[in-house]
Scaffold this motif. Structure first.
Motif, PDB file in Angstrom:
ATOM      1  N   LYS B 119      13.510   4.447 -11.822  1.00 20.11           N
ATOM      2  CA  LYS B 119      13.632   4.452 -10.360  1.00 20.11           C
ATOM      3  C   LYS B 119      12.262   4.429  -9.689  1.00 20.11           C
ATOM      4  CE  LYS B 119      15.906   8.313 -10.391  1.00 20.11           C
ATOM      5  NZ  LYS B 119      16.589   9.533  -9.908  1.00 20.11           N
ATOM      6  N   ILE B 120      12.229   3.882  -8.493  1.00 16.91           N
ATOM      7  CA  ILE B 120      11.043   3.997  -7.648  1.00 16.91           C
ATOM      8  C   ILE B 120      10.836   5.482  -7.350  1.00 16.91           C
ATOM      9  CG2 ILE B 120      10.137   3.542  -5.322  1.00 16.91           C
ATOM     10  CD1 ILE B 120      11.825   0.958  -5.320  1.00 16.91           C
ATOM     11  N   GLU B 121       9.590   5.940  -7.382  1.00 12.97           N
ATOM     12  CA  GLU B 121       9.330   7.350  -7.101  1.00 12.97           C
ATOM     13  C   GLU B 121       9.822   7.689  -5.693  1.00 12.97           C
ATOM     14  OE1 GLU B 121       5.280   8.490  -8.161  1.00 12.97           O
ATOM     15  OE2 GLU B 121       5.661  10.380  -7.104  1.00 12.97           O
ATOM     16  N   GLY B 122      10.607   8.716  -5.590  1.00 18.31           N
ATOM     17  CA  GLY B 122      11.129   9.119  -4.286  1.00 18.31           C
ATOM     18  C   GLY B 122      12.561   8.668  -4.041  1.00 18.31           C
ATOM     19  N   VAL B 123      13.039   7.715  -4.842  1.00 18.46           N
ATOM     20  CA  VAL B 123      14.433   7.254  -4.688  1.00 18.46           C
ATOM     21  C   VAL B 123      15.356   8.221  -5.429  1.00 18.46           C
ATOM     22  CG1 VAL B 123      16.085   5.470  -5.393  1.00 18.46           C
ATOM     23  CG2 VAL B 123      13.941   4.807  -4.290  1.00 18.46           C
ATOM     24  N   SER B 124      16.382   8.712  -4.740  1.00 17.64           N
ATOM     25  CA  SER B 124      17.324   9.640  -5.377  1.00 17.64           C
ATOM     26  C   SER B 124      18.274   8.903  -6.300  1.00 17.64           C
ATOM     27  CB  SER B 124      18.157  10.374  -4.322  1.00 17.64           C
ATOM     28  OG  SER B 124      17.337  11.062  -3.439  1.00 17.64           O
ATOM     29  N   ARG B 125      18.833   7.820  -5.797  1.00 13.49           N
ATOM     30  CA  ARG B 125      19.827   7.080  -6.569  1.00 13.49           C
ATOM     31  C   ARG B 125      19.670   5.583  -6.314  1.00 13.49           C
ATOM     32  NH1 ARG B 125      20.387  11.446  -8.128  1.00 13.49           N
ATOM     33  NH2 ARG B 125      22.236  12.655  -8.670  1.00 13.49           N
ATOM     34  N   PRO B 126      19.532   4.785  -7.370  1.00 11.29           N
ATOM     35  CA  PRO B 126      19.581   3.330  -7.182  1.00 11.29           C
ATOM     36  C   PRO B 126      20.960   2.949  -6.649  1.00 11.29           C
ATOM     37  CG  PRO B 126      18.849   3.914  -9.400  1.00 11.29           C
ATOM     38  CD  PRO B 126      19.382   5.171  -8.782  1.00 11.29           C
ATOM     39  N   ASP B 320       6.885  -8.792  -0.718  1.00 14.40           N
ATOM     40  CA  ASP B 320       6.576  -7.449  -1.242  1.00 14.40           C
ATOM     41  C   ASP B 320       7.612  -6.413  -0.797  1.00 14.40           C
ATOM     42  OD1 ASP B 320       5.334  -5.398  -2.601  1.00 14.40           O
ATOM     43  OD2 ASP B 320       3.989  -4.912  -0.940  1.00 14.40           O
ATOM     44  N   THR B 321       8.874  -6.744  -0.974  1.00 13.38           N
ATOM     45  CA  THR B 321       9.961  -5.852  -0.553  1.00 13.38           C
ATOM     46  C   THR B 321       9.907  -4.541  -1.316  1.00 13.38           C
ATOM     47  OG1 THR B 321      11.206  -7.903  -0.301  1.00 13.38           O
ATOM     48  CG2 THR B 321      12.425  -5.850  -0.031  1.00 13.38           C
ATOM     49  N   LEU B 322       9.517  -4.615  -2.560  1.00 14.35           N
ATOM     50  CA  LEU B 322       9.417  -3.419  -3.392  1.00 14.35           C
ATOM     51  C   LEU B 322       8.374  -2.452  -2.826  1.00 14.35           C
ATOM     52  CD1 LEU B 322      11.061  -2.931  -5.953  1.00 14.35           C
ATOM     53  CD2 LEU B 322       9.081  -3.631  -7.284  1.00 14.35           C
ATOM     54  N   GLY B 323       7.270  -3.009  -2.405  1.00 14.79           N
ATOM     55  CA  GLY B 323       6.221  -2.182  -1.798  1.00 14.79           C
ATOM     56  C   GLY B 323       6.725  -1.497  -0.535  1.00 14.79           C
ATOM     57  N   LYS B 324       7.554  -2.230   0.226  1.00 14.24           N
ATOM     58  CA  LYS B 324       8.113  -1.648   1.455  1.00 14.24           C
ATOM     59  C   LYS B 324       9.082  -0.505   1.136  1.00 14.24           C
ATOM     60  CE  LYS B 324       7.592  -5.992   3.988  1.00 14.24           C
ATOM     61  NZ  LYS B 324       8.223  -7.297   4.222  1.00 14.24           N
ATOM     62  N   PHE B 325       9.868  -0.672   0.068  1.00  8.11           N
ATOM     63  CA  PHE B 325      10.756   0.425  -0.369  1.00  8.11           C
ATOM     64  C   PHE B 325       9.914   1.670  -0.662  1.00  8.11           C
ATOM     65  CE2 PHE B 325      14.213  -2.476  -2.480  1.00  8.11           C
ATOM     66  CZ  PHE B 325      14.727  -2.764  -1.238  1.00  8.11           C
ATOM     67  N   SER B 326       8.895   1.489  -1.499  1.00  9.24           N
ATOM     68  CA  SER B 326       8.058   2.617  -1.929  1.00  9.24           C
ATOM     69  C   SER B 326       7.447   3.325  -0.730  1.00  9.24           C
ATOM     70  CB  SER B 326       6.926   2.133  -2.837  1.00  9.24           C
ATOM     71  OG  SER B 326       7.439   1.622  -4.024  1.00  9.24           O
ATOM     72  N   GLU B 327       6.944   2.524   0.177  1.00 10.51           N
ATOM     73  CA  GLU B 327       6.303   3.055   1.383  1.00 10.51           C
ATOM     74  C   GLU B 327       7.285   3.937   2.162  1.00 10.51           C
ATOM     75  OE1 GLU B 327       3.214   3.677   3.783  1.00 10.51           O
ATOM     76  OE2 GLU B 327       3.175   2.555   1.894  1.00 10.51           O
ATOM     77  N   LYS B 328       8.538   3.466   2.246  1.00 12.13           N
ATOM     78  CA  LYS B 328       9.556   4.157   3.048  1.00 12.13           C
ATOM     79  C   LYS B 328       9.999   5.473   2.412  1.00 12.13           C
ATOM     80  CE  LYS B 328      12.289   4.105   6.630  1.00 12.13           C
ATOM     81  NZ  LYS B 328      11.773   3.911   7.999  1.00 12.13           N
ATOM     82  N   VAL B 329      10.210   5.469   1.104  1.00 10.61           N
ATOM     83  CA  VAL B 329      10.842   6.639   0.467  1.00 10.61           C
ATOM     84  C   VAL B 329       9.833   7.665  -0.045  1.00 10.61           C
ATOM     85  CG1 VAL B 329      12.867   5.324  -0.222  1.00 10.61           C
ATOM     86  CG2 VAL B 329      10.970   5.563  -1.831  1.00 10.61           C
ATOM     87  N   LYS B 330       8.556   7.331  -0.015  1.00  6.46           N
ATOM     88  CA  LYS B 330       7.594   8.247  -0.662  1.00  6.46           C
ATOM     89  C   LYS B 330       7.457   9.555   0.120  1.00  6.46           C
ATOM     90  CE  LYS B 330       3.195   6.750   1.374  1.00  6.46           C
ATOM     91  NZ  LYS B 330       2.008   5.900   1.195  1.00  6.46           N
TER      92      LYS B 330
END
Lengths: 330, 330
Positions: B119-126, B320-330
């Motif tokens: 999982k992306i760090e900070g994501v609770s559940r995929p 870079d959608t993945l980067g945007k996810f990380s930015e949001k959930v961190k």
């Protein structure tokens, strides 16, 4: 056998009092049961002039107020002591009627029903059940349609028990098949609620046929299908919205063809779908688990739907369905 | 900018390898990205002979095994170390590909994805998201479609956040409207999960437009709609089953008319509905929250659907959608 008496909210719904009074008279004439029309006496009397009936079988209970579908059910029940819903429920409570039918506010009926009539001893949660139309031309009786949005496994088992008794007693389906609405066919599937419920249903003595996936609901794999009230609301509302969406797409495509014969020719097939999936047809619901049957019919009901609801109450009473509920849950 | 590389399961789905290889070649030719076809080398080589392509943009990664849709995902992932799914996921893990597309077993993709990619760090559940077709001709992107059957309110907020980023980044919908699937339009409605989620969504900074009732889902009231995976499964499966049921009723009625012109004339309107609500069209789903994008396309996909999925992965990576996810959930 004692005379069966059904109280009917003459003021509830979009077509009251014309269709409600007509439906009540038709039901009394067809069944020989007595119907008590609850509502403004002078209005009902005026309507009654249109019909012939045995005066032994039609009675009026005066109620001067109406709880609208747009007002808060709780405050409506509290403030409007002379509303047709409260007066009707009190007739049942006092033993002057066996059951109550209303096309008015669902919320007021549920809130008032629990307050005035109370739950059957042993019932955890009263539950709303309704028939979901299937391609077989029949119905799957689904509970809970929305009364209990947070449920425990034991509640769902009681829903199944009452649902099975109801369809056997009122609809004449022997040893009805009971299904659990779930996200997969296999036993292992489910969320924490449905996994635990599955185990309990297996041991319940009901004719449990396992999980029913949502994709299979319109295909009638079980006579009784259970779920929590949140999921039931989703299913019921999607059964309303999706056919509407589909029909609007098909009609748009039809109009694009510009073929008048085609458009005219499709009226009958479309009518068949409309009558099966229309909210006005599937809107009726039985509120089970209280010390009497409450039937909510759709706000837009015509006399025929009102008549059928009253008849359902008569059969329910004739077969002592309430006694069977008590016996099961005690 | 680095070359974008998408891994594609050449062996997954009902029409592999013919349609998968074709779809991969089409996508490489249209986008200029590189596609790594994962599966039996000799089979893929044979298929590739049919097409013209820039050899820089097509590569084969040999994988001798396939995990079937009928086997247990967990044991498949454990036992078949040389399966196309595992080999594809490892390419992504090792940085040799940016994303992975498969028409094979959903379960194997989810189980393998979590195991291999994490999982992306900070994501609770995929979470699984998919487009539900609407009468507007567009889609509402629904999450969760079934990955998490028991959810906490905070999960649903993350689903909404990732869903909003996804539709903005991949589908180009600016400031997407986010709706909460619920059993009523008013804020007070809901079960314990949705009531708490509502409060959190109000404070989330998302373009939260409130509750979306199931009846309104086909009418496109929001671009992103969130629910737990159990409810999402119900909705998705009913969107499959109900149109099938309706069409079968309409067709039966059509046949009853015996009018050949009518039957022939309805082919086009019916086709429009089928293409909109058919499981093969709405079966594609994005698995979000892992350290790469996984796209599951329907088992029955043809080359066009495979190509579109690969293109979606390319856009996802470009933006870079993945980067945007990380930015949001961190």
């Amino acid at each position: 056998m004692e005379k069966i008496i059904i109280a009917l909210d003459a003021m509830g719904g979009d077509n009251a009092p014309v269709e409600t009074v007509k439906g009540g008279v038709l039901a009394a004439n067809e069944t020989g049961a007595k119907v008590i029309l609850v509502g403004r006496e002078e209005v009902i009397k005026e309507e009654l002039k249109k019909y012939e009936y045995d005066s032994e079988n039609i009675e009026i209970a005066n109620a001067t107020e109406v709880i609208g579908t747009d007002e808060s059910p709780t405050s409506g029940i509290k403030k409007k002591k002379d509303s047709s819903v409260l007066v009707g429920l009190k007739l049942v409570k006092e033993g002057k009627a066996n059951a109550f039918v209303s096309a008015g506010s669902t919320g007021a009926l549920l809130v008032g029903g629990i307050m005035v009539l109370g739950k059957i001893e042993g019932v955890s949660r009263p539950v709303l059940g309704t028939g979901i139309p299937t391609v077989t031309g029949g119905y799957s009786f689904m509970l809970d349609c929305g009364a209990n949005v947070d449920c425990k496994p034991s509640y769902l088992v009681q829903f199944a028990e009452m649902g099975a008794i109801y369809v056997e007693s009122v609809m004449g389906i022997e040893n009805p098949r009971v299904g659990l609405i779930n996200n997969g066919a296999e036993k292992e599937k489910g969320n924490s609620l449905t996994k635990q419920t599955y185990e309990l249903l297996e041991e319940s003595g009901l004719n449990f046929v396992g999980n029913v996936e949502a994709v299979d609901i319109p295909f009638g794999k079980a006579d009784v299908i259970v779920c929590d009230g949140f999921v039931g609301n989703m299913i019921l509302k999607l059964c309303e919205g999706l056919p509407k969406a589909l029909m609007s797409i098909i009609k748009e495509e039809l109009v694009k063809t510009g073929d008048k014969n085609l458009i005219a020719g499709m009226a009958a097939p479309f009518g068949a779908v409309k009558s099966l999936f229309d909210a006005e047809e599937i809107g009726g619901a039985a509120f089970l688990g209280l010390n009497a049957l409450l039937l909510k019919v759709h706000g837009g009901s015509q006399a025929g739907a009102i008549k059928n609801a009253v008849k359902q109450c008569v059969v329910f009473t004739q077969n002592d369905t309430l006694g069977k509920f008590s016996e099961k849950v005690k």
